[in-house]
Motif scaffolding. Structure first.
Motif, PDB file in Angstrom:
ATOM      1  N   ASN A  28      37.073 -23.452   4.353  1.00 42.21           N
ATOM      2  CA  ASN A  28      36.751 -22.331   3.463  1.00 42.21           C
ATOM      3  C   ASN A  28      38.016 -21.886   2.737  1.00 42.21           C
ATOM      4  N   ALA A 112      30.888 -21.201  -2.614  1.00 46.00           N
ATOM      5  CA  ALA A 112      30.289 -20.684  -1.379  1.00 46.00           C
ATOM      6  C   ALA A 112      28.919 -20.063  -1.612  1.00 46.00           C
ATOM      7  N   VAL A 150      32.609 -16.621   0.645  1.00 38.54           N
ATOM      8  CA  VAL A 150      33.257 -17.465   1.641  1.00 38.54           C
ATOM      9  C   VAL A 150      33.437 -16.719   2.957  1.00 38.54           C
ATOM     10  N   SER A 169      40.415 -22.405   7.385  1.00 41.32           N
ATOM     11  CA  SER A 169      40.372 -21.466   6.256  1.00 41.32           C
ATOM     12  C   SER A 169      41.722 -21.483   5.558  1.00 41.32           C
TER      13      SER A 169
END
Length: 520
Positions: A28, A112, A150, A169
């Motif tokens: 992400n 996302a 996200v 992430s």
């Protein structure tokens, strides 16, 4: 046949810079530009014999190909994925028709929001089915999701370690980025809970130091570790070797991202720090799990009831009021050791902010708007009964009009509103407890309330507030008590009466000058 594929990130542990085959990995990324750079460097890091396929949602392919790192990216099969839920549900079927996926590295670059209509159960089912297909085809898929939404994905995927082979992430900062590895399948098992600072180099993202070495065994038993903002100890040094002090809450949070069971103590000084602190606590709790002990120490009077509920709902274990001395605070810390948080923490913090702070108004409102705003807050079922706020009617002192008294009032918090009616100043202090009213008024008014106003009437129960608001809206005069005389003037204490009784009566004297006595 490749058994692993490189992420292309230099200067981090080798085991965390490769993806095993078969496997399903998810990264992400906050910003689209960072995601494009990450995608290009993955492609550039592959050997010439590696079979690749790149899938982009919408029109992202044009932006991606605008500045490729190498010419090799032009040789990669490129597919466009419609921005629809059905396209994701039939992804494996479409790939089987379009290319031979066996032993390939598949890269899916998508916004996302493409998953925004998936519930947690639907996302889990989709990922599990996709992972099974990847295993059958002996290929690897890495999903690079970016943009708004996200954070919701992070929360939904935080517990899917049985389905995903890796979850990470990438959060962009001003001149660098933080790369957080939640967990990652390696050749020797699974490595988790690692944080790296990355910088943008000529070949893409790279670590801040030269650490191209196999990862050491991380220390997992951090339950005795206590990380704190340095001022919470009131100038005292660290209490033991297990205590670490930090300059501010931001640095404390960054260090807390590397722990799983430590005690983290944040300091709160002003009410305008609450929202930022809520986001930090929510981020920590959703990323690091239930083992952390998160504590907030109030250093000055800043918190209302709704603020405490918000911090607890975001994942705090304990909130220490500002009136608690240091000795009591340390005793409270001992009481939460060994605990694991059992409350559910929503993935979307905006839901908490909307539910616990629905009145995004402050300052003066006309009587009609004032009545409408307070009524809407009274109708909020997420707030507790008789805990939604306090309404106060203040009569100005003689010589001061109600309109003039507003200049003395400075409302800083959202939810605190005022209006003028019946020659009185009406205040509504959202989520203020009745026992905190005097403290709140002290911060709101520039002069003591007892000097600026002759008397006040307070309502704190929902039924009373609703009734008075109804009368205000209908412009119906309702009786209020007359001004209450000051106790010091109205009644004389027993000690004062005794002192007056013992006072001696004065005796008059006639004074004559010497010259006057000589006259006949």
């Amino acid at each position: 046949m490749a058994h692993s594929f490189s992420l292309g990130i230099r200067r981090i542990w080798q085991e965390l810079s490769v993806m095993q085959s078969p496997g399903l990995y998810w990264v992400n990324i906050d910003r689209q530009s960072d995601a494009n750079l990450f995608c290009r460097q993955i492609v550039a890091a592959q050997a010439e014999s590696t079979q690749l396929a790149l899938i982009c949602s919408g029109d992202q392919a044009d932006r991606l190909l605008a500045t490729p790192l190498t010419s090799a990216i032009n040789k990669v099969p490129l597919y466009s994925l419609p921005e629809k839920k059905a396209a994701l549900l039939h992804l494996s079927d479409d790939l089987m028709r379009e290319l031979k996926p066996t032993h390939r590295l598949l890269i899916l670059l998508a916004h996302a929001s493409l998953w925004q209509t998936f519930t947690s159960d639907e996302l889990r089912t989709w990922a599990a089915r996709l992972g099974k297909w990847l295993h059958q085809q002996q290929c690897t898929l890495v999903i690079l999701s970016h943009g708004s939404g996200v954070n919701k994905l992070k929360g939904q995927l935080a517990a899917e370690h049985r389905i995903l082979n890796g979850l990470a992430s990438l959060q962009g900062l001003q001149s660098s980025a933080q790369y957080l590895v939640h967990w990652w399948s390696t050749g020797n098992g699974i490595n988790a809970n690692q944080l790296f600072t990355l910088s943008e180099g000529p070949e893409g993202w790279q670590g801040a130091d030269d650490s191209d070495q196999p990862s050491p065994t991380p220390e997992r038993n951090d339950e005795s570790l206590c990380l704190a903002e340095k001022r919470i100890l009131e100038g005292a040094p660290p209490l033991s070797a297990s205590w670490q002090l930090f300059e501010n809450n931001t640095k404390l949070m960054q260090r807390g991202m590397l722990t799983i069971a430590a005690t983290l103590i944040f300091a709160l000084y002003q009410s305008d720090e609450i929202d930022e602190l809520a986001h930090q606590i929510h981020n920590l709790r959703r990323s690091r799990g239930d083992g952390l002990k998160i504590v907030v120490r109030e250093m000055s009077a800043s918190l209302r009831y709704s603020d405490e509920r918000l911090l607890l709902a975001c994942g705090a274990n304990l909130i220490v009021p500002h009136v608690a001395p240091l000795s009591n605070f340390l005793t409270m810390l001992e009481g939460i050791q060994g605990q694991r948080l059992s409350r559910h923490i929503p993935a979307d913090i905006d839901t908490l902010l909307t539910g616990l702070r629905p009145l995004q108004l402050k300052g003066y409102l006309p009587p009609e708007d004032f009545s409408r705003a307070v009524t809407s807050l009274m109708d909020n079922t997420l707030l507790p009964e008789d805990g939604k706020g306090v309404m106060v009617a203040l009569r100005p002192a003689p010589g001061l009009s109600a309109q003039q008294s507003m200049t003395l009032c400075h409302l800083r918090r959202f939810g605190d509103v005022m209006t003028v009616a019946q020659n009185r100043l009406f205040l509504f202090l959202s989520t203020c407890r009745i026992n905190d009213l005097d403290t709140a008024l002290k911060f709101i008014f520039r002069l003591p309330v007892s000097e600026a106003f002759s008397n006040r009437v307070v309502w704190h129960q929902d039924v009373d507030i609703i009734d008075k608001i109804r009368l205000l809206r209908q412009q119906i005069e309702f009786s209020l008590p007359a001004a209450t005389p000051q106790p010091a003037v109205a009644k004389m204490t027993a000690a004062a009466r005794d002192q007056q009784a013992e006072r001696r009566e004065p005796v008059p004297f006639t004074l004559l000058s010497y010259g006057l006595e000589k006259q006949p």
